[in-house]
Design an enzyme around this catalytic site. Structure first.
Site, mmCIF file in Angstrom:
data_model
loop_
_atom_site.group_PDB
_atom_site.id
_atom_site.type_symbol
_atom_site.label_atom_id
_atom_site.label_comp_id
_atom_site.label_asym_id
_atom_site.label_seq_id
_atom_site.Cartn_x
_atom_site.Cartn_y
_atom_site.Cartn_z
ATOM 1 N N ASP A 172 26.063 13.109 -15.467
ATOM 2 C CA ASP A 172 27.053 12.266 -14.804
ATOM 3 C C ASP A 172 28.307 13.051 -14.368
ATOM 4 O O ASP A 172 28.749 13.950 -15.084
ATOM 5 C CB ASP A 172 27.457 11.157 -15.797
ATOM 6 C CG ASP A 172 28.241 10.053 -15.145
ATOM 7 O OD1 ASP A 172 28.200 9.945 -13.905
ATOM 8 O OD2 ASP A 172 28.893 9.275 -15.873
ATOM 9 N N HIS A 173 28.832 12.688 -13.227
ATOM 10 C CA HIS A 173 30.057 13.297 -12.693
ATOM 11 C C HIS A 173 29.986 14.822 -12.680
ATOM 12 O O HIS A 173 30.881 15.515 -13.170
ATOM 13 C CB HIS A 173 31.294 12.835 -13.476
ATOM 14 C CG HIS A 173 31.813 11.514 -12.985
ATOM 15 N ND1 HIS A 173 32.549 11.389 -11.845
ATOM 16 C CD2 HIS A 173 31.670 10.265 -13.472
ATOM 17 C CE1 HIS A 173 32.838 10.111 -11.640
ATOM 18 N NE2 HIS A 173 32.309 9.405 -12.604
ATOM 19 N N GLU A 279 22.568 10.061 -7.486
ATOM 20 C CA GLU A 279 23.706 9.154 -7.267
ATOM 21 C C GLU A 279 24.884 9.925 -6.679
ATOM 22 O O GLU A 279 25.140 11.071 -7.060
ATOM 23 C CB GLU A 279 24.131 8.500 -8.588
ATOM 24 C CG GLU A 279 25.423 7.702 -8.456
ATOM 25 C CD GLU A 279 25.713 6.762 -9.613
ATOM 26 O OE1 GLU A 279 24.769 6.201 -10.203
ATOM 27 O OE2 GLU A 279 26.906 6.591 -9.926
ATOM 28 N N LYS A 321 39.821 2.303 -17.974
ATOM 29 C CA LYS A 321 38.846 2.493 -19.040
ATOM 30 C C LYS A 321 39.084 1.493 -20.169
ATOM 31 O O LYS A 321 40.228 1.176 -20.489
ATOM 32 C CB LYS A 321 38.953 3.909 -19.605
ATOM 33 C CG LYS A 321 38.746 5.004 -18.573
ATOM 34 C CD LYS A 321 37.298 5.183 -18.232
ATOM 35 C CE LYS A 321 37.129 6.285 -17.190
ATOM 36 N NZ LYS A 321 35.757 6.391 -16.712
ATOM 37 N N HIS A 354 30.975 2.199 -12.162
ATOM 38 C CA HIS A 354 31.398 3.079 -13.265
ATOM 39 C C HIS A 354 32.510 2.402 -14.055
ATOM 40 O O HIS A 354 33.000 1.348 -13.666
ATOM 41 C CB HIS A 354 31.908 4.407 -12.715
ATOM 42 C CG HIS A 354 30.826 5.285 -12.166
ATOM 43 N ND1 HIS A 354 30.906 6.653 -12.155
ATOM 44 C CD2 HIS A 354 29.626 4.984 -11.607
ATOM 45 C CE1 HIS A 354 29.814 7.158 -11.594
ATOM 46 N NE2 HIS A 354 29.028 6.170 -11.252
#
Ligand code: ZN
Length: 499
Positions: A172-173, A279, A321, A354
């Site tokens: 991811d990322h 992605e 977050k 996300h």
């Protein structure tokens, strides 16, 4: 011979010193494989006629023999390392992460590398594809873990829980080729490219010169103009159109970022054997991405033959977050509808959400408006449940962690979009031990503890970890409570997803 019968016999012989995970038991060619814990360490156990041979292969050690129906079976144990995981994956293909494609999916990050069995508990009986291993580069850097450790721990967790359905592993990322290469080598099945370093954030109308400068430097601008300028695109009841100003602005913002994504995609194509899920994440930009910009991003990815399954956009509103969505939910819903229509018209591909931790008011809308074409990511929410467990079983440790986190909050919050200022986080001395668990329900404390995990887990004094080893030990000793907290929390998320 029945598996359970053999396991019971094993338990009688060795059960006093071991905690056996019955759900992990699998068999192959007369050998049984399962997971058990000795003290604080988990091992792979093997029993069978040919266990000697297997143990040699797994570099394990015999621990004794068990007599079953007149046969002497050998029992032994081996370590849960990545070499043994590879061997297990050859014998049991269900332990390999696999492709998801356009199925509705949900990722759960495991920052500590110990809660995947609890995540598995949340997905049983649901029609949603899980990414049990979802590892961002930022988390790896902050926790001092590696790609290999991350995928290894998750898959041993899948084994422990006895999960036999498909699951994925999301790198991811990822921002550069070094990390991409490491993720490919370690068996990740999905790659989420984050080109945010190449996005020209903050270009406003007043910066026309900067927009023109960036636009004029695009070599392919004639091709881009041919592809988009003046075209009318009907999305639901709306008709969208690129004029030269909007095209210049959008291309100036995103063209370089798309080029970077294309480069990463080609790199994976060249270096990874077989297919993969892909992605593009444009969620950590300063302002929301408009439907017209979405059309441009998709158009350019397709023009460059990038076969992507997911696209993460920065949606309107505040996406912080560890707390629920802040903003105009009606407005978000309307904008999302348009994005979902774009994704269907030009794809289909999935829209990805996300920072999904605690976005309870968003899940029903997101899953419904996308008509099941969605992917959702959560990560820090499970870390907070680990801390909730510590607050319940070892309040003294929790207090020390909280104090340390608060002292490091200012520095740690820099790499996240967080609005809670240091002064709004209460000192823990204001609360009694019984109230510590409740701190995990306060927005300010959640955010503070959510982003300081790296500082907490890597803090050292005289070359020893201050908290890391103790955190693992305490959570391990209280595994059933810990797993329960984690599962209940992911359940709360998944219950709101409509498929
Ligand atoms: Zn993200």
């Amino acid at each position: 011979m029945k598996d359970k019968y053999i396991l019971n016999k094993f338990r009688k012989c060795f059960g006093q010193t071991l905690k056996i995970y019955d759900s992990s038991l699998v068999s192959h060619c007369g050998n049984r494989f399962f997971l058990a814990k000795e003290g604080h360490q988990k091992f792979l156990y093997i029993i069978g006629n040919e266990a000697y041979g297997r143990l040699e292969e797994f570099r394990g050690k015999p621990i004794g023999s068990i007599e079953i129906d007149g046969y002497d079976l050998i029992a032994g144990k081996a370590e849960l390392n990545h070499i043994n995981l590879k061997l297990m994956q050859e014998i049991f293909p269900h332990l390999n992460p696999s492709l998801c494609g356009l199925k509705p999916s949900f990722g759960t990050g495991d920052r500590l590398g110990m809660v995947t069995p609890a995540h598995v508990g949340s997905f049983r009986g649901r029609k949603i594809f899980p990414y049990f291993c979802q590892q961002s580069v930022r988390e790896l850097n902050k926790t001092g873990r590696s790609w290999q450790e991350s995928i290894r721990d998750s898959i041993w967790g899948v084994f422990e829980a006895g999960y036999k359905n498909p699951f994925g592993a999301d790198a991811d990322h990822v921002k550069d080729m070094g990390d991409l290469n490491a993720a490919i080598k370690n068996g990740f099945t999905m790659f989420t490219i984050d080109p945010s370093d190449f996005i020209a954030n903050g270009l406003g109308n007043e910066e026309n010169r900067e927009i023109s400068k960036r636009y004029d430097s695009i070599v392919e601008k004639k091709e881009i103009e041919r592809s988009y300028l003046g075209k009318k695109i009907t999305i639901g009841k709306e008709v969208l159109q690129f004029d030269l100003d909007s095209l210049k602005f959008i291309a100036a913002c995103y063209y370089d970022a798309i080029k970077h994504v294309v480069k990463c995609y080609k790199f994976i194509e060249e270096n990874k054997e077989g297919n993969f899920d892909f992605e593009v994440s444009m969620d950590e930009t300063e302002s929301a991405i408009s439907p017209l910009a979405h059309i441009f991003i998709t158009g350019e990815l397709q023009r460059n033959e990038v076969n992507f399954q997911n696209l993460a956009l920065r949606y309107p509103g505040v996406w912080e977050k560890a707390v629920d969505y802040c903003g105009d939910i009606e407005g978000f819903s309307k904008e999302l509808k348009t994005h979902a229509q774009v994704a269907k018209k030009f794809g289909p591909y999935k829209l990805s959400l996300h920072s999904g931790s605690e976005k309870f008011s968003v899940f029903p809308i997101f899953s419904e408006e996308t008509g099941g074409l969605f992917h959702i990511k959560t990560s820090g929410t499970s870390w907070l449940e680990s801390l909730r467990t510590i607050a319940a079983v070892n309040p003294v440790l929790f207090k020390d962690i909280y104090d340390y986190a608060l002292n490091n909050y200012e520095e740690e919050k820099k790499s996240y979009h967080i609005s809670t200022g240091l002064s709004s986080v209460p000192a823990i001395t204001r609360f009694s031990r019984d109230e510590y668990g409740g701190l995990l329900d306060k927005k300010e404390c959640r955010q503070m503890l959510h982003v300081t995990y790296g500082a907490i887990l890597t803090a050292t004094k005289q070359e020893n970890y201050i908290f890391r080893d103790t955190i693992y030990k305490v959570l391990d000793e209280n595994e059933p409570v810990h797993y329960r907290h984690i599962t209940e929390n992911i359940d709360k998320h998944l219950d709101l997803v409509r498929i």
